[in-house]
Design a protein around this motif. Structure first.
Motif, mmCIF file in Angstrom:
data_model
loop_
_atom_site.group_PDB
_atom_site.id
_atom_site.type_symbol
_atom_site.label_atom_id
_atom_site.label_comp_id
_atom_site.label_asym_id
_atom_site.label_seq_id
_atom_site.Cartn_x
_atom_site.Cartn_y
_atom_site.Cartn_z
ATOM 1 N N THR A 35 0.823 -1.226 0.000
ATOM 2 C CA THR A 35 0.000 0.000 0.000
ATOM 3 C C THR A 35 0.855 1.272 0.000
ATOM 4 O OG1 THR A 35 -0.238 0.082 2.406
ATOM 5 C CG2 THR A 35 -1.901 -1.182 1.183
ATOM 6 N N ARG A 40 3.165 6.461 -2.726
ATOM 7 C CA ARG A 40 4.303 6.877 -3.559
ATOM 8 C C ARG A 40 3.803 7.324 -4.937
ATOM 9 N NH1 ARG A 40 9.771 4.619 -2.331
ATOM 10 N NH2 ARG A 40 9.697 3.930 -0.164
ATOM 11 N N ARG A 94 -6.348 9.938 1.817
ATOM 12 C CA ARG A 94 -6.473 8.575 2.367
ATOM 13 C C ARG A 94 -7.845 7.991 2.017
ATOM 14 N NH1 ARG A 94 -1.921 7.539 5.273
ATOM 15 N NH2 ARG A 94 -2.659 5.427 5.633
ATOM 16 N N ARG A 120 1.014 1.101 6.746
ATOM 17 C CA ARG A 120 1.106 1.741 8.057
ATOM 18 C C ARG A 120 -0.197 1.616 8.842
ATOM 19 N NH1 ARG A 120 5.072 1.870 5.543
ATOM 20 N NH2 ARG A 120 6.780 3.382 5.553
ATOM 21 N N ASP A 121 -1.324 1.457 8.123
ATOM 22 C CA ASP A 121 -2.628 1.423 8.814
ATOM 23 C C ASP A 121 -3.416 0.170 8.438
ATOM 24 O OD1 ASP A 121 -3.094 2.021 6.148
ATOM 25 O OD2 ASP A 121 -4.672 3.472 6.557
ATOM 26 N N ARG A 170 10.464 10.341 8.004
ATOM 27 C CA ARG A 170 9.241 9.580 7.710
ATOM 28 C C ARG A 170 8.693 8.901 8.962
ATOM 29 N NH1 ARG A 170 8.623 5.746 3.335
ATOM 30 N NH2 ARG A 170 10.824 5.199 3.207
ATOM 31 N N ASP A 174 5.040 9.386 10.231
ATOM 32 C CA ASP A 174 4.136 8.226 10.205
ATOM 33 C C ASP A 174 3.614 7.856 11.600
ATOM 34 O OD1 ASP A 174 4.564 8.178 7.481
ATOM 35 O OD2 ASP A 174 5.838 6.392 7.472
ATOM 36 N N ARG A 177 1.373 11.378 13.028
ATOM 37 C CA ARG A 177 0.304 12.110 12.342
ATOM 38 C C ARG A 177 -1.067 11.805 12.989
ATOM 39 N NH1 ARG A 177 1.043 8.274 7.190
ATOM 40 N NH2 ARG A 177 -0.309 6.593 7.913
HETATM 41 O O1 C5P Z 1 5.954 1.636 2.652
HETATM 42 P P1 C5P Z 1 6.591 2.832 1.979
HETATM 43 O O2 C5P Z 1 7.839 3.252 2.636
HETATM 44 O O3 C5P Z 1 6.740 2.654 0.508
HETATM 45 O O4 C5P Z 1 5.516 3.996 2.183
HETATM 46 C C1 C5P Z 1 5.726 5.320 1.762
HETATM 47 C C2 C5P Z 1 4.944 6.255 2.673
HETATM 48 O O5 C5P Z 1 3.545 6.054 2.446
HETATM 49 C C3 C5P Z 1 5.133 6.013 4.170
HETATM 50 O O6 C5P Z 1 6.221 6.732 4.701
HETATM 51 C C4 C5P Z 1 3.813 6.477 4.751
HETATM 52 O O7 C5P Z 1 3.820 7.851 5.038
HETATM 53 C C5 C5P Z 1 2.806 6.237 3.642
HETATM 54 N N1 C5P Z 1 1.943 5.084 3.887
HETATM 55 C C6 C5P Z 1 0.816 5.279 4.642
HETATM 56 N N2 C5P Z 1 -0.059 4.256 4.826
HETATM 57 C C7 C5P Z 1 0.158 3.059 4.288
HETATM 58 C C8 C5P Z 1 1.326 2.828 3.543
HETATM 59 C C9 C5P Z 1 2.220 3.859 3.372
HETATM 60 O O8 C5P Z 1 0.590 6.363 5.167
HETATM 61 N N3 C5P Z 1 -0.748 2.096 4.472
#
Ligand code: C5P
Length: 215
Positions: A35, A40, A94, A120-121, A170, A174, A177
Motif C-alpha cells: 500500500t 508513492r 487517504r 502503516r494502517d 518519515r 508516520d 500524524r
Molecule cells: O511503505 P513505503 O515506505 O513505501 O511507504 C511510503 C509512505 O507512504 C510512508 O512513509 C507512509 O507515510 C505512507 N503510507 C501510509 N499508509 C500506508 C502505507 C504507506 O501512510 N498504508
C-alpha cells in the motif's frame, strides 16, 4: 467454501515488511498489495504535476490504477518516498485510496487463496479483522543500511546519512500524524527483523501461520 487467508502487516520504513510479504504471498498464493506504493504513486503525481496537482487529478488516476502500475522504478526513489509521507497525512487523499485497498483485501481475483497487504494502517484500519496481523520492525540503523543498499543497487545517487535522515523524517511523520498513524495494535504479533535473515524471518512467520491454518 474455504475462508480467504487474510494477512495484514504494518511496519516503519525499510523494516523488511515488503520482502516478507512477497515471500508469504508466493508461498500461500495470496494477492499482494504494497500500500505504500499507492502513496508513492500519489507523491509522484504531485512531483510531476506541481500546481496542477489536486484531488480530482488523484481521483482520476486512482480510478484507472492497476497493481502492475505500482511496479514502476520511479516510485522507489527517496524523493518520492518523502513526498509519499507528506500526501499520506491528508485525510481526503487517504479516503480516495481506501476502496482500492479494500477491494484488494476482500475481493482478490479467484485464482488467489486470499490477500496480504502491508503499510502503516493495515492492522488498524484497512484489515482490522484479518486472520493474521503482524507488526514488523527493526532498529533504525539497520533499516537505513538496508534501504541504502537497495537504492545503491538501483544506481541512485545517495549517501547512507541521507537515507538515515529521510527514514527519521518519515518515522516521525508516520508515527505522529493525526490520521491513521503507524502503531502496533494489541492483537498484532511483533516481529523484530534486526538480527534475522530474510529466510529465518519468513520461517518464523510461516510457523505462526501454519499452526493456525493447520497445514
Ligand atoms: O511503505 P513505503 O515506505 O513505501 O511507504 C511510503 C509512505 O507512504 C510512508 O512513509 C507512509 O507515510 C505512507 N503510507 C501510509 N499508509 C500506508 C502505507 C504507506 O501512510 N498504508
Amino acid at each position: 467454501m474455504n475462508k480467504l487467508i487474510q494477512v495484514a502487516i504494518d511496519s516503519p520504513a525499510a523494516a523488511g515488511a515488503g520482502t516478507q510479504a512477497k515471500l508469504i504471498a508466493k508461498h500461500y498464493n495470496l494477492l499482494y498489495l504494497d500500500t505504500g506504493k499507492i502513496y508513492r504513486f500519489i507523491g509522484n503525481l504531485k512531483i510531476k504535476n506541481k500546481k496542477k496537482f489536486n484531488y480530482s487529478l488523484i481521483k482520476k488516476n486512482i480510478s484507472k490504477l492497476k497493481i502492475k502500475n505500482l511496479q514502476s522504478r520511479i516510485l522507489l526513489s527517496n524523493r518520492v518516498a518523502l513526498e509519499a509521507s507528506i500526501v499520506a497525512k491528508d485525510k481526503k487523499i487517504r479516503k480516495l485510496v481506501y476502496s482500492f485497498q479494500i477491494k484488494c483485501a476482500y475481493k482478490p481475483p479467484k485464482k488467489f487463496k486470499g490477500s496480504i497487504l502491508d503499510g502503516r494502517d493495515i492492522t488498524s484500519v484497512i484489515m482490522k479483522k484479518a486472520m493474521f496481523k503482524f507488526f514488523i520492525t527493526a532498529n533504525i540503523k539497520t533499516r537505513a543500511l538496508r534501504r541504502y543498499r537497495e537504492l545503491k543497487l538501483l544506481n541512485k545517487k545517495i549517501t547512507y546519512k541521507e537515507v538515515l535522515k529521510s527514514i527519521k523524517i518519515r518515522d516521525k511523520s508516520d508515527y505522529n500524524r493525526k490520521i491513521s498513524p503507524l502503531k502496533k495494535t494489541t492483537d498484532s504479533i511483533l516481529i523484530n527483523t534486526t538480527n534475522l535473515t530474510k529466510r529465518s524471518c519468513f520461517l518464523k512467520i510461516k510457523q505462526i501461520m501454519d499452526k493456525k491454518l493447520k497445514y
